[in-house]
Design a protein around this motif. Structure first.
Motif, PDB file in Angstrom:
ATOM      1  N   ALA A   1     -15.274  81.294 -23.983  1.00  0.00           N
ATOM      2  CA  ALA A   1     -14.449  80.364 -24.754  1.00  0.00           C
ATOM      3  C   ALA A   1     -15.161  79.822 -25.987  1.00  0.00           C
ATOM      4  CB  ALA A   1     -14.019  79.202 -23.858  1.00  0.00           C
ATOM      5  N   GLY A   2     -16.408  80.219 -26.195  1.00  0.00           N
ATOM      6  CA  GLY A   2     -17.158  79.762 -27.357  1.00  0.00           C
ATOM      7  C   GLY A   2     -17.689  78.350 -27.234  1.00  0.00           C
ATOM      8  N   VAL A   3     -17.793  77.858 -25.997  1.00  0.00           N
ATOM      9  CA  VAL A   3     -18.320  76.513 -25.762  1.00  0.00           C
ATOM     10  C   VAL A   3     -19.844  76.529 -25.851  1.00  0.00           C
ATOM     11  CG1 VAL A   3     -18.615  74.714 -23.990  1.00  0.00           C
ATOM     12  CG2 VAL A   3     -16.380  75.790 -24.336  1.00  0.00           C
ATOM     13  N   VAL A   4     -20.407  75.488 -26.429  1.00  0.00           N
ATOM     14  CA  VAL A   4     -21.864  75.373 -26.489  1.00  0.00           C
ATOM     15  C   VAL A   4     -22.409  75.172 -25.085  1.00  0.00           C
ATOM     16  CG1 VAL A   4     -23.791  73.971 -27.310  1.00  0.00           C
ATOM     17  CG2 VAL A   4     -21.846  74.422 -28.815  1.00  0.00           C
TER      18      VAL A   4
ATOM     19  N   MET B   1     -15.107  65.351 -32.053  1.00  0.00           N
ATOM     20  CA  MET B   1     -16.302  65.382 -31.198  1.00  0.00           C
ATOM     21  C   MET B   1     -16.395  66.746 -30.531  1.00  0.00           C
ATOM     22  SD  MET B   1     -17.236  62.925 -27.971  1.00  0.00           S
ATOM     23  CE  MET B   1     -18.731  63.208 -27.016  1.00  0.00           C
ATOM     24  N   THR B   2     -17.567  67.348 -30.600  1.00  0.00           N
ATOM     25  CA  THR B   2     -17.774  68.660 -30.004  1.00  0.00           C
ATOM     26  C   THR B   2     -18.301  68.526 -28.585  1.00  0.00           C
ATOM     27  OG1 THR B   2     -18.297  69.584 -32.176  1.00  0.00           O
ATOM     28  CG2 THR B   2     -18.950  70.865 -30.241  1.00  0.00           C
ATOM     29  N   GLY B   3     -17.593  69.118 -27.624  1.00  0.00           N
ATOM     30  CA  GLY B   3     -18.034  69.071 -26.243  1.00  0.00           C
ATOM     31  C   GLY B   3     -19.061  70.143 -25.978  1.00  0.00           C
ATOM     32  N   ARG B   4     -19.657  70.074 -24.810  1.00  0.00           N
ATOM     33  CA  ARG B   4     -20.633  71.092 -24.434  1.00  0.00           C
ATOM     34  C   ARG B   4     -20.783  71.135 -22.923  1.00  0.00           C
ATOM     35  NH1 ARG B   4     -24.249  66.775 -25.774  1.00  0.00           N
ATOM     36  NH2 ARG B   4     -26.114  66.629 -24.447  1.00  0.00           N
ATOM     37  N   LEU B   5     -21.388  72.215 -22.462  1.00  0.00           N
ATOM     38  CA  LEU B   5     -21.675  72.398 -21.046  1.00  0.00           C
ATOM     39  C   LEU B   5     -23.184  72.430 -20.876  1.00  0.00           C
ATOM     40  CD1 LEU B   5     -20.655  73.229 -18.111  1.00  0.00           C
ATOM     41  CD2 LEU B   5     -21.114  75.571 -18.846  1.00  0.00           C
ATOM     42  N   SER B   6     -23.715  71.590 -19.988  1.00  0.00           N
ATOM     43  CA  SER B   6     -25.159  71.554 -19.743  1.00  0.00           C
ATOM     44  C   SER B   6     -25.451  71.905 -18.289  1.00  0.00           C
ATOM     45  CB  SER B   6     -25.722  70.155 -20.036  1.00  0.00           C
ATOM     46  OG  SER B   6     -25.583  69.812 -21.397  1.00  0.00           O
ATOM     47  N   LEU B   7     -26.441  72.773 -18.099  1.00  0.00           N
ATOM     48  CA  LEU B   7     -26.956  73.079 -16.763  1.00  0.00           C
ATOM     49  C   LEU B   7     -28.212  72.240 -16.577  1.00  0.00           C
ATOM     50  CD1 LEU B   7     -26.663  76.972 -16.880  1.00  0.00           C
ATOM     51  CD2 LEU B   7     -25.008  75.342 -15.966  1.00  0.00           C
ATOM     52  N   ALA B   8     -28.192  71.346 -15.606  1.00  0.00           N
ATOM     53  CA  ALA B   8     -29.300  70.407 -15.438  1.00  0.00           C
ATOM     54  C   ALA B   8     -30.054  70.670 -14.134  1.00  0.00           C
ATOM     55  CB  ALA B   8     -28.777  68.965 -15.449  1.00  0.00           C
ATOM     56  N   ALA B   9     -31.342  70.925 -14.254  1.00  0.00           N
ATOM     57  CA  ALA B   9     -32.179  71.149 -13.072  1.00  0.00           C
ATOM     58  C   ALA B   9     -32.466  69.813 -12.389  1.00  0.00           C
ATOM     59  CB  ALA B   9     -33.488  71.826 -13.465  1.00  0.00           C
TER      60      ALA B   9
ATOM     61  N   TRP C   1     -18.568  66.051 -22.485  1.00  0.00           N
ATOM     62  CA  TRP C   1     -19.874  66.586 -22.081  1.00  0.00           C
ATOM     63  C   TRP C   1     -19.812  66.843 -20.584  1.00  0.00           C
ATOM     64  CZ3 TRP C   1     -25.190  63.574 -22.183  1.00  0.00           C
ATOM     65  CH2 TRP C   1     -26.221  64.472 -21.840  1.00  0.00           C
ATOM     66  N   VAL C   2     -19.849  68.111 -20.222  1.00  0.00           N
ATOM     67  CA  VAL C   2     -19.777  68.523 -18.814  1.00  0.00           C
ATOM     68  C   VAL C   2     -21.166  68.935 -18.358  1.00  0.00           C
ATOM     69  CG1 VAL C   2     -18.755  70.127 -17.170  1.00  0.00           C
ATOM     70  CG2 VAL C   2     -17.407  69.315 -19.131  1.00  0.00           C
ATOM     71  N   VAL C   3     -21.652  68.305 -17.301  1.00  0.00           N
ATOM     72  CA  VAL C   3     -22.978  68.602 -16.759  1.00  0.00           C
ATOM     73  C   VAL C   3     -22.824  69.220 -15.373  1.00  0.00           C
ATOM     74  CG1 VAL C   3     -25.165  67.621 -15.971  1.00  0.00           C
ATOM     75  CG2 VAL C   3     -24.095  66.763 -18.065  1.00  0.00           C
ATOM     76  N   VAL C   4     -23.478  70.346 -15.160  1.00  0.00           N
ATOM     77  CA  VAL C   4     -23.444  71.032 -13.861  1.00  0.00           C
ATOM     78  C   VAL C   4     -24.792  70.856 -13.178  1.00  0.00           C
ATOM     79  CG1 VAL C   4     -23.192  73.252 -12.686  1.00  0.00           C
ATOM     80  CG2 VAL C   4     -21.776  72.731 -14.693  1.00  0.00           C
ATOM     81  N   VAL C   5     -24.775  70.390 -11.926  1.00  0.00           N
ATOM     82  CA  VAL C   5     -26.007  70.237 -11.147  1.00  0.00           C
ATOM     83  C   VAL C   5     -25.805  70.868  -9.772  1.00  0.00           C
ATOM     84  CG1 VAL C   5     -26.731  68.114 -12.308  1.00  0.00           C
ATOM     85  CG2 VAL C   5     -25.334  67.970 -10.248  1.00  0.00           C
ATOM     86  N   SER C   6     -26.872  71.403  -9.217  1.00  0.00           N
ATOM     87  CA  SER C   6     -26.843  71.899  -7.847  1.00  0.00           C
ATOM     88  C   SER C   6     -27.606  70.916  -6.964  1.00  0.00           C
ATOM     89  CB  SER C   6     -27.472  73.300  -7.761  1.00  0.00           C
ATOM     90  OG  SER C   6     -28.811  73.275  -8.205  1.00  0.00           O
ATOM     91  N   ASP C   7     -27.685  71.215  -5.676  1.00  0.00           N
ATOM     92  CA  ASP C   7     -28.385  70.304  -4.770  1.00  0.00           C
ATOM     93  C   ASP C   7     -29.855  70.175  -5.124  1.00  0.00           C
ATOM     94  OD1 ASP C   7     -26.050  69.913  -3.429  1.00  0.00           O
ATOM     95  OD2 ASP C   7     -26.525  71.233  -1.749  1.00  0.00           O
ATOM     96  N   ALA C   8     -30.455  71.270  -5.580  1.00  0.00           N
ATOM     97  CA  ALA C   8     -31.877  71.258  -5.936  1.00  0.00           C
ATOM     98  C   ALA C   8     -32.171  72.435  -6.845  1.00  0.00           C
ATOM     99  CB  ALA C   8     -32.738  71.343  -4.679  1.00  0.00           C
ATOM    100  N   GLY C   9     -32.978  72.195  -7.872  1.00  0.00           N
ATOM    101  CA  GLY C   9     -33.363  73.270  -8.771  1.00  0.00           C
ATOM    102  C   GLY C   9     -32.319  73.538  -9.840  1.00  0.00           C
ATOM    103  N   MET C  10     -32.334  74.758 -10.353  1.00  0.00           N
ATOM    104  CA  MET C  10     -31.489  75.132 -11.489  1.00  0.00           C
ATOM    105  C   MET C  10     -30.155  75.724 -11.042  1.00  0.00           C
ATOM    106  SD  MET C  10     -30.954  75.341 -14.698  1.00  0.00           S
ATOM    107  CE  MET C  10     -32.576  74.872 -15.326  1.00  0.00           C
ATOM    108  N   PRO C  11     -29.031  75.177 -11.518  1.00  0.00           N
ATOM    109  CA  PRO C  11     -27.729  75.792 -11.224  1.00  0.00           C
ATOM    110  C   PRO C  11     -27.722  77.258 -11.659  1.00  0.00           C
ATOM    111  CG  PRO C  11     -27.451  73.654 -12.270  1.00  0.00           C
ATOM    112  CD  PRO C  11     -28.917  73.989 -12.368  1.00  0.00           C
ATOM    113  N   THR C  12     -26.924  78.059 -11.000  1.00  0.00           N
ATOM    114  CA  THR C  12     -26.736  79.501 -11.216  1.00  0.00           C
ATOM    115  C   THR C  12     -27.796  80.343 -10.524  1.00  0.00           C
ATOM    116  OG1 THR C  12     -28.002  79.917 -13.270  1.00  0.00           O
ATOM    117  CG2 THR C  12     -25.768  79.030 -13.525  1.00  0.00           C
ATOM    118  N   VAL C  13     -28.930  79.767 -10.111  1.00  0.00           N
ATOM    119  CA  VAL C  13     -29.982  80.541  -9.445  1.00  0.00           C
ATOM    120  C   VAL C  13     -29.795  80.385  -7.937  1.00  0.00           C
ATOM    121  CG1 VAL C  13     -32.462  80.916  -9.183  1.00  0.00           C
ATOM    122  CG2 VAL C  13     -31.542  80.156 -11.375  1.00  0.00           C
ATOM    123  N   SER C  14     -29.040  81.316  -7.335  1.00  0.00           N
ATOM    124  CA  SER C  14     -28.637  81.233  -5.931  1.00  0.00           C
ATOM    125  C   SER C  14     -27.869  79.955  -5.655  1.00  0.00           C
ATOM    126  CB  SER C  14     -29.852  81.334  -4.997  1.00  0.00           C
ATOM    127  OG  SER C  14     -30.287  82.658  -4.866  1.00  0.00           O
TER     128      SER C  14
END
Length: 281
Positions: A105-108, A1-9, A79-92
């Protein structure tokens, strides 16, 4: 199974803006890295979702330490999902270091698009949207903020900033000092919420409004860029003096302004020296 990292708004105010992909991610992910785990649980409650994933706190103070572990989980097939308090992760918000490590690391890595305070405020501002830049939060200290604004004096793109309510008045006054009170701008607050409000007008008017009564809620300030019209010598002198007052060397400020405006450096420097001499009298 291939894992992945998702940034979720996530919604920036109105929970109805949650996408179907976000809902699926919150219920199907193996690991959810959340800026505030309590807010994530509240969001899931309001969406009437059951979260079975392992929930891990990911914020500014621990992201560097947590990034490696999260990436290894994805490498291992989760499957790793990253969420912030509001909006898009990584943007402030947290998320950049995790993405950086995942890419190395070559992760999707993929993105689940959704609400954005930056784009919402930009669209509401009534200012040009064909070219814009996002500047995030300005420095809190007065001198550092003045230098940052002086560095943006020649910016012709529409600029978008985040600001805290209790610092809004000081920031708008600093913008007036750096760029002049007639520069068009907009202040948006409580975006997508019941009491959403956007005020538009010259910076000086917005500064007066902010001083009269401190606005509440999360703030986005959108400011028009400098006009492409060639500035007058008087305007260039005023801008140079503002940058000098903010701590920049007069020669450096003059050299930069002369380059961007096309005005001869010798003429501009002489005008700046004359203006400084007049101010001392």
């Amino acid at each position: 199974m291939t894992g992945r990292l998702s940034l979720a708004a996530t919604p920036i105010g109105n929970v109805g803006d949650a996408s179907a992909r976000l809902r699926a991610a919150l219920t199907e992910a193996d690991v959810i890295a959340a800026e505030d785990t309590r807010r994530l649980k509240d969001l899931a409650r309001r969406l009437d979702l059951s979260v079975s994933a392992e929930v891990i706190a990911l914020h500014d103070h621990n992201e560097r330490d947590r990034a490696g572990d999260l990436v290894q989980r994805a490498v291992g097939g989760q499957w790793v999902v990253v969420v912030s308090d509001a909006g898009m992760p990584t943007v402030s918000d947290p998320g950049f270091r995790v993405v950086e490590a995942a890419v190395a690391a070559g992760v999707v890595v993929d993105v689940l698009p959704g609400p954005s305070a930056v784009l919402t405020a930009l669209a509401l501002s009534g200012l040009p949207t064909d070219r814009f830049c996002f500047e995030g939060f300005l420095p809190r200290k007065e001198g550092e903020r003045a230098r940052a604004l002086a560095g943006l004096a020649a910016e012709q793109r529409t600029m978008v900033f985040f600001e805290a309510p209790h610092r809004l008045a000081a920031t708008l006054r600093a913008m007036v000092e750096a760029w002049g009170g007639e520069r068009e701008a907009a202040v948006s607050r409580e975006l997508t919420k019941t009491y959403e409000e956007t005020r538009r007008g010259p910076l000086v008017e917005l500064a007066e409004w902010a001083v009269a009564g401190e606005p509440r809620g999360e703030i986005v300030v959108t400011v028009a860029g400098r006009s492409a019209q060639a500035p007058t010598l008087e305007a260039l002198v005023s801008e140079a003096l503002a940058r000098v007052a903010a701590g920049e060397r007069a020669k450096d400020a003059v050299a930069d302004l002369a380059t961007t405006s096309g005005v001869p450096r010798r003429d501009l420097y002489a005008a700046v020296l004359a203006a400084r001499e007049d101010a001392r009298r």
